[in-house]
Design an enzyme around this catalytic site. Structure first.
Site, PDB file in Angstrom:
ATOM      1  N   ASP A  37       0.839  -1.201   0.000  1.00 18.43           N
ATOM      2  CA  ASP A  37       0.000   0.000   0.000  1.00 18.43           C
ATOM      3  C   ASP A  37       0.877   1.255   0.000  1.00 18.43           C
ATOM      4  OD1 ASP A  37      -2.308   1.516   0.162  1.00 18.43           O
ATOM      5  OD2 ASP A  37      -2.380   1.425   2.351  1.00 18.43           O
ATOM      6  N   GLU A  91       2.419   5.050  -4.098  1.00 21.23           N
ATOM      7  CA  GLU A  91       2.392   5.987  -5.262  1.00 21.23           C
ATOM      8  C   GLU A  91       3.711   6.772  -5.377  1.00 21.23           C
ATOM      9  OE1 GLU A  91      -0.011   5.756  -2.884  1.00 21.23           O
ATOM     10  OE2 GLU A  91      -1.047   4.328  -4.187  1.00 21.23           O
ATOM     11  N   ASP A 133      -8.858   3.766  -2.154  1.00 21.59           N
ATOM     12  CA  ASP A 133      -9.839   4.237  -1.173  1.00 21.59           C
ATOM     13  C   ASP A 133     -11.119   4.765  -1.809  1.00 21.59           C
ATOM     14  OD1 ASP A 133      -7.880   3.477   0.517  1.00 21.59           O
ATOM     15  OD2 ASP A 133      -7.259   5.512   1.072  1.00 21.59           O
TER      16      ASP A 133
HETATM   17  C1  GLC Z   1      -4.682   3.375   2.785  1.00 23.62           C
HETATM   18  C2  GLC Z   1      -5.181   2.138   2.024  1.00 23.62           C
HETATM   19  C3  GLC Z   1      -6.209   1.421   2.856  1.00 23.62           C
HETATM   20  C4  GLC Z   1      -5.609   1.063   4.213  1.00 23.62           C
HETATM   21  C5  GLC Z   1      -5.108   2.312   4.911  1.00 23.62           C
HETATM   22  C6  GLC Z   1      -4.404   2.005   6.223  1.00 23.62           C
HETATM   23  O1  GLC Z   1      -5.683   4.295   2.886  1.00 23.62           O
HETATM   24  O2  GLC Z   1      -5.673   2.466   0.775  1.00 23.62           O
HETATM   25  O3  GLC Z   1      -6.664   0.279   2.187  1.00 23.62           O
HETATM   26  O4  GLC Z   1      -6.560   0.441   4.995  1.00 23.62           O
HETATM   27  O5  GLC Z   1      -4.209   3.007   4.075  1.00 23.62           O
HETATM   28  O6  GLC Z   1      -3.357   1.126   6.033  1.00 23.62           O
END
Ligand code: GLC
Length: 762
Positions: A418, A421, A492
């Protein structure tokens, strides 16, 4: 307008034709009869592709090709070089324009040679006012160093660009390729999201072709928004590196694109099952209770995923023993109940003396450096001040991979990447931040859009090598070609009806860009879901290849049992439906290895001559046989369904319905309209609580009264032994009378056999 001056000379060497102009040069390379590359070295002399790696190129070149090169002149008297294969002809003209023709000699993509007139006419002063009020005003795209403007027909449809918001047909919209983590509610006017996939499919009147602009720098697409006559690609930097992809129809264009950039590899079977997640399962107790509840309520589930709270203070590769107990213990306990541990890993590495990742990374120079290259670059993410691993270097990927191995040694079965980017809480990373493309020093300007790609590659390669199993890596950010390493989810989203609706074009588009394993956060990540929305969402997503409910801290919890018995029943019904069709989904993944075609498809991919499908956003196909028409609007109890020409059978009662028309389908809250195409034979499984709960002893072939044929693939669902022939390949033929003929096209004694193969006629 592009103007390189007159063609001075040209030279053909092997597959490459180097053209020298008065003011520039161009290389045209014939990769296959259907793929021609046009390369204009603006920033570097070579391609430096991150999407097409050495193995990819070898695979493409091994297909061979035939072409002729000749000189000619255009109608307006310009000198031209013609490169002709059996399928395409590229014509390079004085000035530097390149036109493409099909085998029948029809002009399918001409360079636009007029002046672009962008719509944005705001002056600098107005721009300041607009921005002060919070509007974003894009800069002009006219002075970008990389530019390619191509004519399109007035009714052409435009597909592609990965996870971008909006409709299936992206005509009349504009987009940017700059991986962006924006938690606000994405809508169809959003120009950029988490992924950058510069691949477009242009469905012309007579011919469908693809344009792949392989360039990692910040890119801009105007898809006939400023002018219905052309589409424009521009970029802040890099080269013009266009792969013109012929084929004539969407399926072959997608096949050619995945031939170039790679297909999604065959996954482990369990990874295609159901997953539960929440950013906010904050202890072993929480995870355990959720897991047990799934078993208790008889809702199949493979994993309850570990979001950032399992780490010690969000330090990657650490474990929060206080709330989650001894590392690995909970994994063992839940594994006994069939749950596979899936953990999140972010790139941002906490800056803290004594923390092993920080120490190792700093000592060895593994982090991005600041613009001056005087010290490691610092920004902020979950753990506070953090450094960013320089994943473009093999050595850094290897280092990261070793820590990934520690996780898999501990029992972790899949890794979720995650914030890659990469996300940064203290403003964006300056483009001048220093990193590497392997041994070559470069900047974030070039690396930004491939940061997630390299992180996924690091994770995948380590897992593959170390565990010898087919890795599941889930990534949020990606570039073209990342599908070789990771499944994706769309980041998200929110608990909004518009986001449920958006799921269909978004996943279908990712599929058309090679991402066969993809999904969205079911129920919506941000904001609060409702019983009706969650019910419709699980129905709509029930054939998704990455099938996960996920929600955010601060939103109401999203486990189905919190929404009443009716929702639980609906939820169970559709998760079970997904498992019933698991062998079909797996068969499609097996096929995808050869064709590049996704499991979940827009109707236009299968019915390209039917204009009712060109921009159909609320239905999808699963392979060629199943049509799914979910309700995606609140309060709706009747669904308008388009059925393409031919006969269809309603899954629930087997009623035969003739297509080539819209029908109105009664759709109470617990009903997902699913139709089976006449002549289909679809393998299905019995109920299971999770993959691995029991041997698959019975296979039921769901067939329509016409009978038909199917190929069914079975292996051990885990490792690479299938590459050594350890798999069974069944060829089924069901007659009109429901009689079954089975031919084994491949058989391995190491693969378990079905005790019963039954036929069930709809
Ligand atoms: C980001 C991710 C989400 C995750 C969060 C906390 O927003 O896109 O899926 O739960 O971070 O890790």
């Amino acid at each position: 307008m592009r103007d390189y001056g007159k063609i001075k000379n040209y030279k053909a060497e092997g597959r490459k034709i180097a053209v020298e102009f008065e003011k520039g040069r161009m290389e045209v390379t014939v990769l296959t009869d259907e793929i021609i590359n046009v390369f204009v070295p603006i920033w570097s002399d070579d391609h430096r592709s991150k999407a097409i790696e050495r193995d990819d190129l070898e695979r493409v070149l091994s297909k061979g090709c035939n072409f002729d090169t000749s000189e000619g002149s255009t109608k307006d008297g310009r000198r031209s070089i013609e490169i002709k294969t059996s399928c395409l002809k590229a014509v390079v003209k004085d000035g530097g324009s390149v036109d493409f023709y099909d085998a029948a000699g029809r002009l399918i993509s001409a360079q636009f040679e007029g002046e672009r007139v962008p719509i944005k006419t705001v002056g600098i002063w107005e721009k300041e006012l607009l921005e002060a009020e919070g509007h974003t005003v894009a800069d002009t795209v006219l002075d970008k160093p990389v530019s390619d403007v191509r004519c399109i027909g007035k009714n052409d449809s435009l597909y592609g660009l990965g996870d971008k918001m909006g409709l299936l047909d992206k005509r009349s919209y504009e987009y940017e390729n700059w991986n962006t983590d924006d938690p606000s509610a994405h809508n169809e006017q959003y120009r950029s999201l988490y992924k950058s996939i510069p691949f477009l499919i242009c469905k012309g009147k007579e011919y469908t072709y693809g344009l792949f602009y392989d360039n990692t720098f910040h890119g801009y697409f105007d898809l006939a928004k400023e002018n219905a006559e052309y589409i424009a690609y521009t970029a802040d930097d890099g080269n013009l590196d266009l792969y013109f992809i012929g084929g004539g129809n969407i399926k072959s264009v997608v096949g050619n694109y995945t031939l170039l950039t790679g297909v999604t590899p065959l996954p482990q079977l369990w990874t295609l099952g159901y997953h539960q997640c929440r950013w906010g399962y904050s202890s072993a107790k929480d995870i355990r209770e959720v897991a047990e509840k799934f078993r208790e309520l008889d809702i199949p589930c493979e994993s309850v995923q570990y979001d950032i709270d399992y780490m010690d203070g969000y330090r990657v590769f650490t474990w929060n023993e206080k709330d989650y107990g001894k590392p690995g213990e909970l994994f063992k306990e839940l594994k006994a109940k069939g749950f596979k541990p899936v953990v999140i890993i972010d790139p941002g590495t906490k800056r803290e003396e004594g923390y092993f990742m920080y120490e190792e990374g700093t000592k060895n120079g593994y982090f991005f450096r600041n613009a001056e290259d005087t010290e490691d670059y610092v920004n902020e993410v979950w753990p506070g001040e953090a450094n960013y691993p320089d994943f473009g270097r093999e050595e850094v990927r290897y280092w990261w991979g070793k820590h990934v191995n520690d996780l898999t040694d501990m029992g972790v079965a899949a890794i979720w990447n995650d914030m890659n980017e990469p996300a940064s809480f203290k403003g964006p990373l300056p483009e001048e931040v220093v990193g590497h493309d392997e041994d070559r020093k470069t900047t974030h300007r070039e690396l930004h859009n491939v940061y997630g790609h390299f992180m996924a590659k690091a994770t995948y390669e380590a897992m593959k090598e170390h565990t010898k199993k087919r890795p599941l890596v889930i990534t949020r950010a990606s570039y073209s070609g990342t599908q070789k390493y990771a499944a994706v989810w769309t980041g998200d989203n929110q608990s909004l009806w518009s986001h449920l609706a958006m799921m269909i074009p978004q996943l279908c588009t990712l599929g058309m860009c090679g991402y066969s394993i993809c999904g969205v956060d079911i129920g919506g990540f941000g904001a609060d879901t409702t019983p009706e929305l969650l019910a419709r969402w699980i129905e709509a997503a029930s054939f998704a290849t990455f099938f996960r409910n996920h929600s955010a801290n601060g939103s109401i919890r999203q486990e189905p049992w919190l929404f009443g018995d009716e929702v639980v029943d609906i939820y169970r019904k559709y998760v079970k439906l997904h498992y019933r069709f698991l062998p079909y989904i797996y068969d499609l993944m097996y096929e995808e290895q050869k064709t590049g075609l996704p499991v979940m498809r827009p109707l236009v991919m299968n019915y390209e001559d039917d204009e009712n499908t060109f921009n159909l956003n609320d239905e999808y196909m699963v392979g060629d046989s199943i049509l799914v028409a979910p309700v995606v609007a609140a309060g709706e109890r009747v669904k308008k369904v388009y059925l393409p020409k031919g006969d269809w059978y309603r899954l629930t009662d087997g009623e035969k319905i003739s297509g080539g028309r819209y029908i109105l389908e009664e759709a109470p809250l617990d009903y997902l309209p699913v139709f089976i195409k006449a002549g289909s034979v679809i393998p299905t499984y019995e109920d299971m609580a999770y993959v691995g709960e029991k041997e698959f002893k019975k296979l039921t072939l769901l067939a329509t009264p016409e009978g038909g044929k199917a190929t069914h693939y079975r292996d051990n669902g885990e490792d690479y032994s299938y590459l050594d022939g350890e798999y069974d390949l069944y060829e089924f033929e069901v007659s009109k009378e429901g009689k079954l003929k089975v031919n084994m096209a491949n058989s391995s004694e190491r693969i378990a056999k079905y005790e019963e193969i039954a036929v069930s006629i709809l």
